[in-house]
Design a protein around this motif. Sequence first.
Motif, mmCIF file in Angstrom:
data_model
loop_
_atom_site.group_PDB
_atom_site.id
_atom_site.type_symbol
_atom_site.label_atom_id
_atom_site.label_comp_id
_atom_site.label_asym_id
_atom_site.label_seq_id
_atom_site.Cartn_x
_atom_site.Cartn_y
_atom_site.Cartn_z
ATOM 1 N N UNK B 135 0.833 -1.212 0.000
ATOM 2 C CA UNK B 135 0.000 0.000 0.000
ATOM 3 C C UNK B 135 0.869 1.265 0.000
ATOM 4 N N UNK B 138 2.497 2.037 -3.223
ATOM 5 C CA UNK B 138 1.579 2.325 -4.336
ATOM 6 C C UNK B 138 1.382 1.139 -5.259
ATOM 7 N N UNK B 139 1.827 -0.037 -4.819
ATOM 8 C CA UNK B 139 1.668 -1.248 -5.639
ATOM 9 C C UNK B 139 0.190 -1.660 -5.701
ATOM 10 N N UNK B 140 -0.507 -1.516 -4.590
ATOM 11 C CA UNK B 140 -1.956 -1.764 -4.565
ATOM 12 C C UNK B 140 -2.629 -0.416 -4.367
ATOM 13 N N UNK B 141 -3.518 -0.046 -5.316
ATOM 14 C CA UNK B 141 -4.186 1.254 -5.224
ATOM 15 C C UNK B 141 -5.682 1.063 -5.010
ATOM 16 N N UNK B 142 -6.165 1.285 -3.800
ATOM 17 C CA UNK B 142 -7.605 1.124 -3.575
ATOM 18 C C UNK B 142 -8.413 2.231 -4.268
ATOM 19 N N UNK B 143 -9.394 1.837 -5.057
ATOM 20 C CA UNK B 143 -10.267 2.802 -5.737
ATOM 21 C C UNK B 143 -11.705 2.545 -5.285
ATOM 22 N N UNK B 144 -12.616 3.342 -5.791
ATOM 23 C CA UNK B 144 -14.033 3.166 -5.440
ATOM 24 C C UNK B 144 -14.522 1.786 -5.906
ATOM 25 N N UNK B 147 -13.308 -0.867 -3.599
ATOM 26 C CA UNK B 147 -14.107 -0.869 -2.370
ATOM 27 C C UNK B 147 -15.460 -1.553 -2.595
ATOM 28 N N UNK B 203 -7.972 -1.352 2.639
ATOM 29 C CA UNK B 203 -8.966 -0.285 2.837
ATOM 30 C C UNK B 203 -8.756 0.409 4.181
ATOM 31 N N UNK B 206 -5.859 2.756 3.888
ATOM 32 C CA UNK B 206 -6.237 3.931 3.106
ATOM 33 C C UNK B 206 -7.116 4.881 3.933
ATOM 34 N N UNK B 207 -7.961 4.303 4.756
ATOM 35 C CA UNK B 207 -8.838 5.090 5.638
ATOM 36 C C UNK B 207 -7.990 5.927 6.597
#
Lengths: 61, 249
Positions: B135, B138-144, B147, B203, B206-207
């Motif tokens: 995370x 930036x290897x895993x990018x959480x998007x909408x 989610x 997630x 990211x939160x």
Amino acid sequence: MNSIIFGGLAILSLFVFFNLGKVKASKKQTDRNNRINRFGELNPDNIIEGEADEVNENDKD
Amino acid sequence: MSKHSALNTFGRSANPAFTRGFESNAQTLPLSERMTLDGAVNKTGILLSLCFAGAIVGWNIPALTIPAALIGFILGMVTIFRSKEKAGSTAPLYALSQGIMLGGITLMYENVFDGIAIQAIGLTFGILASLLLCYKSGLIKPTENFRLMLGAAIGGIFILYLVSFIMSFFGGGISLLSPTNSSWASIGISLAIVVVAALSLVLDFDYIEEGAEKGLPKYMEWYGAFSLMVTLVWLYLEILRLLSKIRSR
């Protein structure tokens, strides 16, 4: 042996978590348009610049 | 009206459904009262310590497992739905009760599969650290969409467990979910659930990251740590279940 390997993994992982967790994420992660917007702030990239005209029902005819 | 003149004239929407409670506060809070990454990580450390302390109690007094699980569930629901502001007092109690529950459950597994507890602990923290690394880099990018997909998967898993729980009252249950079922299909389902639980950690990261960036109130550090704790408890239980299936083969 089992305990040493997995115990070591747990300690090492916790060390990584407590150090890396306090570091800000890379620009690659934070500076992007498709981030989740949980707390209601507008993304400037989603605002479309342009003129807005009022459309009346009478004008359509 | 042109080029945001409507915004200039009327300002941002005053509808509380759109502001979601934080936007107005975040900008005006003094620095010392804002959420930070340091604070959230330290609070996660406190919750993990309490969880370990609880686990020692649960390991020695297994009779407390079910009451602790119920108390933990109630505290979790209260924290999520009623009082995020009071997460500073409910989250430590939640961690302690979940620790007691985990101690009891771990003892049950350990009695059947020797050394399974340390394997599950190692793997849980290993996944935590590796996903944090993915995370932050930036290897895993959480998007909408990420989610939404994860939300749908968690909803599906929840329904599966609920149906199995209700069926268990009538002497049944979904055999694929049973820790004693060592078929490949059962292991595959467990593995998929572990993947979903692990991705939920992203997630949570990211939160916390977004909360610290936007300067949310200090109590959100506790809430961020609490949400990480909820996911870790779930992940640990799923890894225990997966390992028991693999070792039953």
